[in-house]
Design a protein around this motif. Structure first.
Motif, PDB file in Angstrom:
ATOM      1  N   TYR A   1      87.004 -19.707 -55.260  1.00 51.57           N
ATOM      2  CA  TYR A   1      88.180 -18.907 -55.596  1.00 51.57           C
ATOM      3  C   TYR A   1      87.835 -17.852 -56.632  1.00 51.57           C
ATOM      4  O   TYR A   1      87.415 -18.174 -57.739  1.00 51.57           O
ATOM      5  CB  TYR A   1      89.297 -19.803 -56.119  1.00 51.57           C
ATOM      6  N   ILE A   2      87.999 -16.592 -56.279  1.00 55.48           N
ATOM      7  CA  ILE A   2      87.791 -15.490 -57.219  1.00 55.48           C
ATOM      8  C   ILE A   2      89.098 -14.705 -57.288  1.00 55.48           C
ATOM      9  O   ILE A   2      89.520 -14.118 -56.287  1.00 55.48           O
ATOM     10  CB  ILE A   2      86.648 -14.566 -56.767  1.00 55.48           C
ATOM     11  N   PRO A   3      89.802 -14.727 -58.449  1.00 58.19           N
ATOM     12  CA  PRO A   3      91.108 -14.045 -58.544  1.00 58.19           C
ATOM     13  C   PRO A   3      90.971 -12.540 -58.479  1.00 58.19           C
ATOM     14  O   PRO A   3      89.942 -11.970 -58.864  1.00 58.19           O
ATOM     15  CB  PRO A   3      91.622 -14.489 -59.919  1.00 58.19           C
ATOM     16  N   VAL A   4      92.022 -11.893 -57.965  1.00 58.49           N
ATOM     17  CA  VAL A   4      92.103 -10.433 -57.905  1.00 58.49           C
ATOM     18  C   VAL A   4      93.367 -10.017 -58.651  1.00 58.49           C
ATOM     19  O   VAL A   4      94.452 -10.515 -58.361  1.00 58.49           O
ATOM     20  CB  VAL A   4      92.164  -9.932 -56.445  1.00 58.49           C
ATOM     21  N   TYR A   5      93.246  -9.104 -59.625  1.00 54.53           N
ATOM     22  CA  TYR A   5      94.375  -8.692 -60.451  1.00 54.53           C
ATOM     23  C   TYR A   5      94.762  -7.251 -60.141  1.00 54.53           C
ATOM     24  O   TYR A   5      93.907  -6.409 -59.824  1.00 54.53           O
ATOM     25  CB  TYR A   5      94.022  -8.799 -61.940  1.00 54.53           C
ATOM     26  N   THR A   6      96.069  -6.980 -60.226  1.00 54.77           N
ATOM     27  CA  THR A   6      96.558  -5.605 -60.055  1.00 54.77           C
ATOM     28  C   THR A   6      97.636  -5.333 -61.093  1.00 54.77           C
ATOM     29  O   THR A   6      98.293  -6.263 -61.583  1.00 54.77           O
ATOM     30  CB  THR A   6      97.169  -5.395 -58.654  1.00 54.77           C
ATOM     31  N   ASN A   7      97.831  -4.081 -61.430  1.00 54.31           N
ATOM     32  CA  ASN A   7      98.930  -3.686 -62.304  1.00 54.31           C
ATOM     33  C   ASN A   7     100.199  -3.526 -61.487  1.00 54.31           C
ATOM     34  O   ASN A   7     100.150  -3.125 -60.310  1.00 54.31           O
ATOM     35  CB  ASN A   7      98.604  -2.373 -63.020  1.00 54.31           C
ATOM     36  N   ILE A   8     101.343  -3.799 -62.125  1.00 53.21           N
ATOM     37  CA  ILE A   8     102.609  -3.709 -61.389  1.00 53.21           C
ATOM     38  C   ILE A   8     103.009  -2.262 -61.142  1.00 53.21           C
ATOM     39  O   ILE A   8     103.638  -1.939 -60.149  1.00 53.21           O
ATOM     40  CB  ILE A   8     103.737  -4.462 -62.140  1.00 53.21           C
ATOM     41  N   GLY A   9     102.638  -1.364 -62.055  1.00 52.04           N
ATOM     42  CA  GLY A   9     102.943   0.049 -61.888  1.00 52.04           C
ATOM     43  C   GLY A   9     104.385   0.382 -62.225  1.00 52.04           C
ATOM     44  O   GLY A   9     105.182  -0.489 -62.561  1.00 52.04           O
ATOM     45  N   LYS A  10     104.715   1.660 -62.121  1.00 46.20           N
ATOM     46  CA  LYS A  10     106.072   2.124 -62.432  1.00 46.20           C
ATOM     47  C   LYS A  10     106.964   1.953 -61.215  1.00 46.20           C
ATOM     48  O   LYS A  10     106.619   2.362 -60.108  1.00 46.20           O
ATOM     49  CB  LYS A  10     106.045   3.592 -62.873  1.00 46.20           C
ATOM     50  N   ILE A  11     108.133   1.350 -61.454  1.00 44.53           N
ATOM     51  CA  ILE A  11     109.104   1.146 -60.372  1.00 44.53           C
ATOM     52  C   ILE A  11     110.233   2.171 -60.468  1.00 44.53           C
ATOM     53  O   ILE A  11     110.667   2.739 -59.474  1.00 44.53           O
ATOM     54  CB  ILE A  11     109.673  -0.283 -60.418  1.00 44.53           C
ATOM     55  N   ASN A  12     110.701   2.419 -61.690  1.00 46.25           N
ATOM     56  CA  ASN A  12     111.801   3.363 -61.883  1.00 46.25           C
ATOM     57  C   ASN A  12     111.681   3.946 -63.287  1.00 46.25           C
ATOM     58  O   ASN A  12     111.727   3.217 -64.275  1.00 46.25           O
ATOM     59  CB  ASN A  12     113.149   2.656 -61.712  1.00 46.25           C
ATOM     60  N   GLU A  13     111.532   5.269 -63.385  1.00 42.61           N
ATOM     61  CA  GLU A  13     111.344   5.916 -64.675  1.00 42.61           C
ATOM     62  C   GLU A  13     112.641   6.482 -65.250  1.00 42.61           C
ATOM     63  O   GLU A  13     112.635   7.164 -66.276  1.00 42.61           O
ATOM     64  CB  GLU A  13     110.304   7.032 -64.549  1.00 42.61           C
ATOM     65  N   SER A  14     113.750   6.188 -64.612  1.00 44.55           N
ATOM     66  CA  SER A  14     115.037   6.728 -65.067  1.00 44.55           C
ATOM     67  C   SER A  14     115.429   6.144 -66.419  1.00 44.55           C
ATOM     68  O   SER A  14     115.133   4.987 -66.733  1.00 44.55           O
ATOM     69  CB  SER A  14     116.129   6.412 -64.034  1.00 44.55           C
ATOM     70  N   GLU A  15     116.150   6.966 -67.201  1.00 44.64           N
ATOM     71  CA  GLU A  15     116.692   6.488 -68.469  1.00 44.64           C
ATOM     72  C   GLU A  15     118.030   5.773 -68.279  1.00 44.64           C
ATOM     73  O   GLU A  15     118.603   5.246 -69.232  1.00 44.64           O
ATOM     74  CB  GLU A  15     116.884   7.674 -69.427  1.00 44.64           C
TER      75      GLU A  15
END
Length: 692
Positions: A25-39
């Motif tokens: 088992y070798i884990p793979v990681y990712t960033n969630i990123g921007k979903i909504n930049e609204s104020e």
């Protein structure tokens, strides 16, 4: 609106396959990123002290970088030990609602914290050695060395069955004395899952031992025995995987099959079916033993006490003991009994608050002995209430220091006399209940001994006041079961059954009970207030009749003021008149019509004389009104049909208008309203039935 739950996928592992997992088992990681930049995104975050500084919290901040975030927490991270403080993460406070605020508002209860560290609780190496020697005394030195090497840990001491059995016995004795009488339940927090399961067995055994003890008493308390036999214990713990001990599996299955949490939240229900079996036996689950579960977010108002046998710190400790501060009728405080020495941890936990807030928090967590000064203060307020009314020797009276029977009686009678003032009665009842509330909290500690006799004497005074003034609003239902039982036993020993209401005016035993008073003044007072109550209760059944009885009563009291013998004779005659009720009606008025006719004449003419012709016309108007009522109010649910009621009132108003009698017409609206109210009260007489 979107609700987001915090979840994290974890790789399932098996200890026997660790090597294989590492290899495969070798884990793979990712960033969630921007979903909504609204104020314009608003995020409400609950339990904001948890995981907000980790990846889960970081993901929210990354996904919605310009959002407004409002966080809620009861235990913010604010000390120097916390690298990521809550205020740094979310900004300053918008509002604070402190524990003391919740107690003051009645939203939660104050918690009484009792440190009861067992001798077996081991906190350092030397005590561990002593405990170890106790447990392995029967083994050889060689065996001891092997055992110590394998099992000589702090956890093993906490799991020791002899220790758990000793604490379980103390828990049961404490529960029976302090909690069971009021019908509340207990949560036990054990150090490990195994300890929790062992506590289940030990508590059940301690209950059985207590049953045996109570059954062998010279005069067994049958009510207590019934309660003890109804009690049950369950353990709610998490699964320990494939290598789980059989006793843990058995405990978990028992908890699930008996729906332990659901039934723990129920009140004790002793109802039996026709076969003599309890209809809800599982409502008897009184002890819920846990390790890590149900310590946060668990809401069970019936839980009044938590027995702690687990080291806990900071937020976990504060949130756990808050399980007992939920409000419920008859519950005045929550209790925490600590068997492992969390007192220092509690003080340390409070350091998460600012110095200004610690005092407020401490107000919500008090030692049970802190109630003793409150008990004394409430006792003194009761004494002062009577002294302000001139009963200077009230304290000697309630402590039974007065040996002269006549003087004792005179003080009691004076206490009853001043209670003719309804405000005094209301104040006395409130102060008495407050005093008894403190008694219920502190009982059965020895500190209550000086107050037990006064509590009984004040209860007796309150009962005599209720009896004298026939005041059904006075009761002691609001006080705790422990002290209520103490008071009721005292009254029963005096030949008074507190469950039986005061003897009413027309009871066969009325004169016998009234004549138990020594003085004529007391007899007159009791008769007067019995007549007053009868008039008050019955007034709406026949307003004119009872108005006349009231006027007679006032005339007798004025005529024979301070002449107690004549006053008693006059009141006896008035009682006879009241008992006879309406004996005759004037010509042209039937028995059914009479109360309505008198009411109509009282409203329209008052005490003025009415000449015969006009009076006869009024009789015809009244007869027509009653005839119309007889014809219409017999329909099903008439008094629930507003349109039908208004229709009859309209016809009644027309009848009065067409009569041409000025006095009736002028008072038409009031006459219609009052006659309809009386008709509702005398419905059965009007349609030919019997008045209920």
């Amino acid at each position: 609106m979107v609700m987001v739950h915090k979840f994290q996928e974890r790789v399932k592992t098996n200890d026997t396959l660790v090597g294989q997992i590492v290899a495969d088992y070798i884990p793979v990681y990712t960033n969630i990123g921007k979903i909504n930049e609204s104020e314009r995104v608003l995020i409400l975050i609950d339990e904001a002290h948890r995981t907000q500084g980790s990846d889960l919290g970081n993901n929210v901040f990354e996904a919605f970088p310009n959002s407004t975030k409002i966080a809620f927490t009861g235990t913010p991270l604010i000390t120097d030990r916390h690298k990521k403080k809550t205020e740094h993460r979310f900004g300053g406070y918008i509002d604070k609602y402190k524990l003391k605020d919740a107690v003051d508002d009645g939203a939660t209860l104050q918690i009484l914290y009792e440190g009861k560290t067992s001798d077996d609780a081991v906190r350092d190496k030397s005590k561990l050695e002593d405990k170890f020697e106790d447990l392995v005394r029967e083994h050889t030195d060689e065996e001891k060395a092997l055992i110590k090497k394998k099992y000589g840990t702090y956890t093993d001491i906490l799991e020791a069955e002899s220790r758990i059995q000793a604490i379980a016995k103390d828990m049961v004795d404490h529960y029976v004395a302090h909690i069971l009488p009021s019908g509340f339940k207990a949560q036990v927090v054990a150090s490990t899952v195994l300890a929790a399961v062992r506590y289940k067995r030990a508590i059940a055994q301690a209950i059985n031992d207590r049953i045996t003890q109570e059954s062998s008493a010279p005069t067994p308390d049958n009510e207590l025995l019934k309660q003890l036999k109804f009690l049950k214990v369950e353990t709610v713990v998490s699964s320990q995987g494939t290598n789980e001990d059989a006793i843990i599996t058995e405990a978990r299955k028992s908890s699930m099959s008996n729906k332990a949490v659901e039934h723990f939240k129920e009140k004790f229900d002793y109802t039996m079916d026709g076969g003599g079996n309890y209809t809800k036996p599982l409502s008897g689950i009184a002890f819920l033993v846990v390790c890590d579960m149900l310590l946060t977010g668990f809401d069970a108002p019936i839980e009044q006490i938590m027995y702690l046998d687990k080291k806990m710190k900071e937020h976990n400790l504060l949130q756990a003991i808050a399980r007992v501060n939920r409000t419920r009728k008859g519950k005045y405080r929550g209790y925490v009994v600590d068997y492992i020495g969390n007192t220092n941890n509690l003080q340390e936990a409070l350091n998460i608050y600012s110095k200004d807030d610690i005092a407020d928090v401490l107000e919500s967590f008090k030692n049970i002995t802190s109630e003793i000064p409150i008990l004394d203060q409430r006792y003194k307020r009761l004494v002062q209430l009577f002294k302000e009314e001139g009963v200077e020797k009230i304290e000697d009276y309630v402590h039974q220091k007065i040996k002269d029977p006549k003087q004792t009686y005179d003080i009691l009678e004076r206490c009853i006399e001043i209670a003719a003032d309804t405000k005094f009665r209301a104040d006395f009842e409130v102060y008495f209940k407050n005093f008894m509330e403190s008694m219920d909290i502190v009982l059965p500690l020895p500190a209550t001994e000086p107050y037990k006799i006064p509590s009984k004497q004040f209860a007796f005074i309150l009962f005599k006041i209720k009896q004298r003034y026939k005041d059904s609003t006075i009761n002691i239902e609001g006080i705790g079961e422990k002290i209520k039982r103490l008071v009721n036993e005292h009254l029963v020993n005096l030949g008074i059954n507190p469950k039986i209401p005061p003897v009413e005016l027309f009871s066969e035993n009325f004169e016998t009970e009234v004549n138990k008073n020594i003085s004529k003044k007391a007899i007159a007072s009791e008769m007067e207030h019995a007549i007053r109550k009868h008039i008050k209760v019955s007034f709406n059944d026949d307003p004119s009749l009872y108005k006349k009885l009231y006027e007679k009563l006032e005339a007798i009291l004025k005529q024979h003021k301070d002449d107690w013998d004549k006053l008693v004779d006059g009141l006896k005659m008035l009682r006879d008149d009241a008992k006879e009720g309406r004996q005759k009606t004037e010509d042209g008025v039937s028995e059914v019509e009479a109360p309505f006719f008198d009411l109509m004449m009282d409203i329209a003419f008052g005490k003025n004389e009415v000449e015969k012709t006009k009076r006869d016309k009024c009789k015809k108007v009244n007869a027509e009104i009653i005839e119309n009522l007889e014809s219409n109010i017999g329909i099903i649910n008439f008094w629930d049909k507003e349109h039908e009621i208004e229709k009859i009132k309209g016809e009644m108003s027309d009848t009065i208008l067409f009569s041409g009698i000025p006095e009736l017409i002028a008072a038409s609206e009031l006459i219609c309203t009052e006659i309809m109210a009386l008709a509702k009260r005398r419905h059965n007489q009007i349609i030919g039935g019997k008045h209920e």
